[in-house]
Design a protein around this motif. Sequence first.
Motif, PDB file in Angstrom:
ATOM      1  N   PRO A 117       0.822  -1.192   0.000  1.00 32.38           N
ATOM      2  CA  PRO A 117       0.000   0.000   0.000  1.00 32.38           C
ATOM      3  C   PRO A 117       0.864   1.253   0.000  1.00 32.38           C
ATOM      4  N   GLN A 118       0.702   2.093  -1.001  1.00 37.60           N
ATOM      5  CA  GLN A 118       1.563   3.246  -1.156  1.00 37.60           C
ATOM      6  C   GLN A 118       1.309   4.282  -0.083  1.00 37.60           C
ATOM      7  N   ASN A 119       2.250   5.206   0.055  1.00 36.10           N
ATOM      8  CA  ASN A 119       2.188   6.368   0.926  1.00 36.10           C
ATOM      9  C   ASN A 119       2.590   6.075   2.354  1.00 36.10           C
ATOM     10  N   TYR A 120       2.813   4.791   2.713  1.00 27.57           N
ATOM     11  CA  TYR A 120       3.484   4.471   3.954  1.00 27.57           C
ATOM     12  C   TYR A 120       4.894   3.957   3.648  1.00 27.57           C
ATOM     13  N   ASN A 121       5.250   3.887   2.399  1.00 29.02           N
ATOM     14  CA  ASN A 121       6.544   3.360   1.990  1.00 29.02           C
ATOM     15  C   ASN A 121       7.343   4.455   1.300  1.00 29.02           C
ATOM     16  N   PRO A 122       8.445   4.940   1.902  1.00 28.36           N
ATOM     17  CA  PRO A 122       9.231   6.002   1.277  1.00 28.36           C
ATOM     18  C   PRO A 122       9.698   5.667  -0.132  1.00 28.36           C
ATOM     19  N   GLN A 123       9.932   4.384  -0.417  1.00 27.33           N
ATOM     20  CA  GLN A 123      10.405   4.001  -1.746  1.00 27.33           C
ATOM     21  C   GLN A 123       9.350   4.287  -2.813  1.00 27.33           C
ATOM     22  N   ASP A 124       8.101   3.899  -2.538  1.00 30.97           N
ATOM     23  CA  ASP A 124       7.033   4.137  -3.510  1.00 30.97           C
ATOM     24  C   ASP A 124       6.783   5.626  -3.702  1.00 30.97           C
ATOM     25  N   VAL A 125       6.764   6.368  -2.591  1.00 28.20           N
ATOM     26  CA  VAL A 125       6.508   7.806  -2.670  1.00 28.20           C
ATOM     27  C   VAL A 125       7.617   8.500  -3.444  1.00 28.20           C
ATOM     28  N   ALA A 126       8.870   8.146  -3.170  1.00 29.38           N
ATOM     29  CA  ALA A 126       9.995   8.757  -3.873  1.00 29.38           C
ATOM     30  C   ALA A 126       9.921   8.495  -5.368  1.00 29.38           C
ATOM     31  N   LYS A 127       9.543   7.289  -5.760  1.00 28.38           N
ATOM     32  CA  LYS A 127       9.468   6.953  -7.177  1.00 28.38           C
ATOM     33  C   LYS A 127       8.406   7.772  -7.890  1.00 28.38           C
ATOM     34  N   GLN A 128       7.345   8.106  -7.186  1.00 31.19           N
ATOM     35  CA  GLN A 128       6.307   8.927  -7.805  1.00 31.19           C
ATOM     36  C   GLN A 128       6.835  10.321  -8.110  1.00 31.19           C
ATOM     37  N   PHE A 129       7.644  10.867  -7.219  1.00 25.92           N
ATOM     38  CA  PHE A 129       8.246  12.171  -7.492  1.00 25.92           C
ATOM     39  C   PHE A 129       9.323  12.068  -8.570  1.00 25.92           C
ATOM     40  N   LEU A 130      10.093  11.001  -8.546  1.00 24.61           N
ATOM     41  CA  LEU A 130      11.115  10.814  -9.582  1.00 24.61           C
ATOM     42  C   LEU A 130      10.479  10.739 -10.969  1.00 24.61           C
ATOM     43  N   ALA A 131       9.268  10.204 -11.037  1.00 20.39           N
ATOM     44  CA  ALA A 131       8.574  10.087 -12.316  1.00 20.39           C
ATOM     45  C   ALA A 131       8.197  11.443 -12.887  1.00 20.39           C
ATOM     46  N   ALA A 132       8.197  12.472 -12.056  1.00 18.23           N
ATOM     47  CA  ALA A 132       7.831  13.812 -12.525  1.00 18.23           C
ATOM     48  C   ALA A 132       9.006  14.529 -13.178  1.00 18.23           C
ATOM     49  N   ILE A 133      10.204  13.927 -13.105  1.00 24.51           N
ATOM     50  CA  ILE A 133      11.381  14.592 -13.656  1.00 24.51           C
ATOM     51  C   ILE A 133      11.269  14.713 -15.168  1.00 24.51           C
ATOM     52  N   ASP A 134      11.402  15.921 -15.654  1.00 19.57           N
ATOM     53  CA  ASP A 134      11.416  16.211 -17.084  1.00 19.57           C
ATOM     54  C   ASP A 134      12.197  17.504 -17.260  1.00 19.57           C
ATOM     55  N   PRO A 135      12.247  18.098 -18.451  1.00 18.71           N
ATOM     56  CA  PRO A 135      13.033  19.332 -18.623  1.00 18.71           C
ATOM     57  C   PRO A 135      12.602  20.486 -17.725  1.00 18.71           C
ATOM     58  N   THR A 136      11.423  20.399 -17.092  1.00 16.37           N
ATOM     59  CA  THR A 136      10.974  21.475 -16.204  1.00 16.37           C
ATOM     60  C   THR A 136      11.465  21.273 -14.774  1.00 16.37           C
ATOM     61  N   THR A 137      12.328  20.280 -14.553  1.00 12.55           N
ATOM     62  CA  THR A 137      12.817  19.978 -13.206  1.00 12.55           C
ATOM     63  C   THR A 137      14.337  20.107 -13.147  1.00 12.55           C
ATOM     64  N   ALA A 138      14.829  20.878 -12.186  1.00 13.48           N
ATOM     65  CA  ALA A 138      16.271  20.948 -11.925  1.00 13.48           C
ATOM     66  C   ALA A 138      16.618  19.870 -10.908  1.00 13.48           C
ATOM     67  N   VAL A 139      17.655  19.081 -11.189  1.00 14.77           N
ATOM     68  CA  VAL A 139      18.037  17.964 -10.330  1.00 14.77           C
ATOM     69  C   VAL A 139      19.491  18.111  -9.914  1.00 14.77           C
ATOM     70  N   GLN A 140      19.756  17.926  -8.602  1.00 16.49           N
ATOM     71  CA  GLN A 140      21.126  18.031  -8.131  1.00 16.49           C
ATOM     72  C   GLN A 140      21.327  17.167  -6.894  1.00 16.49           C
ATOM     73  N   VAL A 141      22.571  16.745  -6.681  1.00 18.21           N
ATOM     74  CA  VAL A 141      22.949  16.086  -5.440  1.00 18.21           C
ATOM     75  C   VAL A 141      23.347  17.199  -4.482  1.00 18.21           C
ATOM     76  N   SER A 142      22.570  17.369  -3.410  1.00 14.55           N
ATOM     77  CA  SER A 142      22.747  18.543  -2.549  1.00 14.55           C
ATOM     78  C   SER A 142      23.484  18.256  -1.249  1.00 14.55           C
TER      79      SER A 142
END
Length: 379
Positions: free
Chosen positions: A155-180
């Motif tokens: 069940p999603q939303n109690y698992n950081p892995q599933d939640v993180a992947k949903q945000f990672l899926a939003a990455i496109d040219p409109t997203t700046a990505v960096q190791v901070s």
Amino acid sequence: MGVAQRNRRWLVPVTAVAVVAGVGALGPVVADASPKLPSITAQDLLTKVQTAKVDGFSGTVSSSADLGLPAIPGMSGRGSSQLTEMLSGQHTARIAFASPDKARVSVLDNQAERVWTTDGTSAWAYDSARREATKLTLPAHQNAKPEKTAPGKMPQNYNPQDVAKQFLAAIDPTTAVQVSGTEKVAGRDAYKLRLVPKTDKTTVGSVTLAIDSKTWVPLDVTVMPRSGGNPAVELGFTSVSFDVPSASTFTFTPPKGVKVTDQKVPSKVAPKQIAPKQVTPPRNVLPRKSGTPADKPTVIGTGWDSVVMIKGGAQTAGLTGNGQLAQLLAKAPTVQGSWGKGKVLTSKMVSVLITDDGRVFAGLVTPDTLQAAAAKAPR
């Protein structure tokens, strides 16, 4: 970000205001001093995260949310009480996974426990407050050939892995990505991967993911609002082990005196789809591709600017008539445009437009973006 674009299977439907509770189920993690780790590029880190695989894990997840939503009167019924509890405050869950088809989530709130667990042949849902349990028997063909699942599928939303992947899926040219930088999460060394939307149409300021430096599994997620201030959403492990849990972890025996209901899952329903409503939190309001099947909410726009539309959603949500929710809506500002006329509800993260013809538009976007989407939406 070619790797992210090739993994669009992680995208999930955007839903209306009630669905925001899925984001609300995320939570806080205390980090220790920053560890020294080898340098890594954002692209290499993304590749490792999106190809990470573990055979099992277990741990405790802490969550908190402050979406800036007003108190909603009348939300004290059986279903709505769990919706409102996820919109703010802090929560704790114990989760476990063993490949390919064993998973368990135990949500601990208000001295009560709600459990969803499956051992691959049957699934249980248990609510200690109501002293009720439901046993679901899975079809035989699923037992013989269990569906191959990604690490941590539950069940999603109690698992950081599933939640993180949903945000990672939003990455496109409109997203700046960096190791901070780096940090310690649940005693483990982790890299911090920061996602920043370039568009000013979203209410999301940034999303930071803590990535385990050995397994490359996301350990926590922090969402900051564009308006600044404290995190709107935090979710992460306070303790975690990547040892495969024993088979007994996923079995369940109802306590004495608990009412048990037996059900059989139709053969066309996959195991990951059977978590009961009282245990499974709603899905997240997250960016996704435009378009959706006919029986699903309509998604308008792409990426961080995406907005969901649900026809007849106002009636379903109880926003019409003379109820307390309708009274709350009556106090909201009135807006109008080529799309028609309606009311708009806003917070630091969530915007919702309810039109006079009963359509509901919602997203992590500005009110102006909602109205622009309404102008493009089918009637």
